[in-house]
Design a protein around this motif. Sequence first.
Motif, short mmCIF file in Angstrom:
data_model
loop_
_atom_site.label_atom_id
_atom_site.label_comp_id
_atom_site.label_asym_id
_atom_site.label_seq_id
_atom_site.Cartn_x
_atom_site.Cartn_y
_atom_site.Cartn_z
N UNK A 62 16.82 39.19 -54.15
CA UNK A 62 16.55 39.95 -55.66
C UNK A 62 15.32 40.48 -55.56
N UNK A 63 15.48 41.83 -56.40
CA UNK A 63 14.04 42.45 -56.69
C UNK A 63 13.06 41.88 -57.32
N UNK A 64 13.45 40.76 -58.12
CA UNK A 64 12.28 40.31 -58.81
C UNK A 64 12.67 38.84 -59.29
N UNK A 65 11.73 38.09 -59.76
CA UNK A 65 12.31 36.54 -60.17
C UNK A 65 13.04 36.73 -61.45
N UNK A 66 12.65 37.84 -62.29
CA UNK A 66 13.27 37.80 -63.71
C UNK A 66 15.07 38.15 -63.13
N UNK A 67 15.39 38.82 -62.20
CA UNK A 67 16.59 39.17 -61.55
C UNK A 67 17.43 37.87 -61.29
N UNK A 68 16.90 36.81 -60.54
CA UNK A 68 17.67 35.60 -60.19
C UNK A 68 17.57 34.92 -61.38
N UNK A 69 16.43 34.69 -62.09
CA UNK A 69 16.51 34.09 -63.29
C UNK A 69 17.52 34.38 -64.28
N UNK A 70 17.95 35.59 -64.52
CA UNK A 70 18.82 35.86 -65.47
C UNK A 70 20.28 35.54 -65.23
N UNK A 71 20.51 35.53 -63.80
CA UNK A 71 21.77 34.82 -63.35
C UNK A 71 21.60 33.16 -63.26
N UNK A 72 20.73 32.81 -63.29
CA UNK A 72 20.56 31.24 -63.23
C UNK A 72 20.95 31.00 -65.04
N UNK A 73 20.17 31.90 -65.75
CA UNK A 73 20.52 31.55 -67.20
C UNK A 73 21.85 31.64 -67.66
N UNK A 74 22.65 32.71 -67.06
CA UNK A 74 23.83 33.00 -67.14
C UNK A 74 24.79 31.91 -67.01
N UNK A 75 24.73 31.30 -65.80
CA UNK A 75 25.27 30.20 -65.15
C UNK A 75 24.96 28.72 -66.29
N UNK A 76 23.72 28.61 -66.75
CA UNK A 76 23.41 27.74 -67.66
C UNK A 76 24.35 27.66 -68.87
N UNK A 77 24.26 28.93 -69.42
CA UNK A 77 24.80 28.99 -70.65
C UNK A 77 26.47 28.94 -70.55
N UNK A 78 27.04 29.26 -69.48
CA UNK A 78 28.18 29.29 -69.44
C UNK A 78 28.72 27.64 -69.47
N UNK A 79 27.83 26.78 -68.74
CA UNK A 79 28.07 25.62 -68.90
C UNK A 79 27.81 24.77 -70.03
N UNK A 80 27.08 25.41 -70.99
CA UNK A 80 26.31 24.50 -72.12
C UNK A 80 25.33 23.53 -71.87
N UNK A 81 24.70 23.90 -70.59
CA UNK A 81 23.41 23.25 -70.24
C UNK A 81 22.44 22.66 -71.37
N UNK A 82 22.26 21.59 -71.75
CA UNK A 82 21.15 21.24 -72.58
C UNK A 82 19.89 20.80 -72.05
N UNK A 83 19.80 20.24 -70.76
CA UNK A 83 18.40 20.05 -70.18
C UNK A 83 18.17 20.40 -68.64
N UNK A 84 17.35 21.03 -68.49
CA UNK A 84 17.11 21.31 -67.09
C UNK A 84 16.18 20.42 -66.56
N UNK A 85 16.35 19.67 -65.26
CA UNK A 85 15.80 18.62 -64.61
C UNK A 85 15.40 19.21 -63.16
N UNK A 86 14.10 19.58 -63.18
CA UNK A 86 13.61 19.93 -61.71
C UNK A 86 13.18 18.77 -60.85
#
Length: 201
Positions: A62-86
């Motif tokens: 990816x060209x930038x962190x924002x680029x891959x984080x945008x894809x991650x956010x879309x995946x999270x939203x699609x699944x209705x994720x309420x909590x991110x656990x690192x």
Amino acid sequence: PFRIAVFASGRGSNFQALVDAQQSGALGGEISMLVCDKPQAPVVELADAANVDIFAFQPKDYASKEDYEREIAAELQQRGVELIVLAGYMRLLSSSFVEFYSGRIINIHPSLLPAFPGKDAIGQALAYGVKMTGVTVHFVDGGMDTGPVIAQRAIEIQEDDNAETVAARIHQVEQKLYYEVVSWFAQGRVALNGRIVTIKN
Ligand code: GAR
């Protein structure tokens, strides 16, 4: 169900403990996906074996962190994720991602924060010579391991300890603590007031 996404980069012992807790009913939620920045990491195989959806990516594609984080956010939203656990996710999230999910991202760190933030917390503790260290679960904010503390557990360092023996005890403590903290979120019991976290009955 209360939907959770786990972000991890490595071995996945914490991921596996969360999966086990889901299966026994102790988690009170569902691990809807694994996000992993290292497609070859052992945690990816564990997720596969547990039938957890996987979003694995190589940051260098990816060209930038924002680029891959945008894809991650879309995946999270699609699944209705309420909590991110690192769980051993060895990469800083961007401040815009952290702000968007403010109050909904937690991390586990192998020291008693604010001591020994960042990488190799166990090595840092041994080199410093502290006689106690431990585990911290905290909210993620824009800094490196600086967010409000949710829970901590201490362990003693003995004279015959080394990095491996301390790491083994830290991992045991982590695996008992993390699913319990996640279950508090699933039950809606975690309240944040400024920096102060309280767990409601
Ligand atoms: C855990 O010990 C976790 O506390 C640590 O990485 C390990 C991951 O182990 N996290 C950090 O150091 C974050 N700065 P795992 O892959 O077996 O769960």
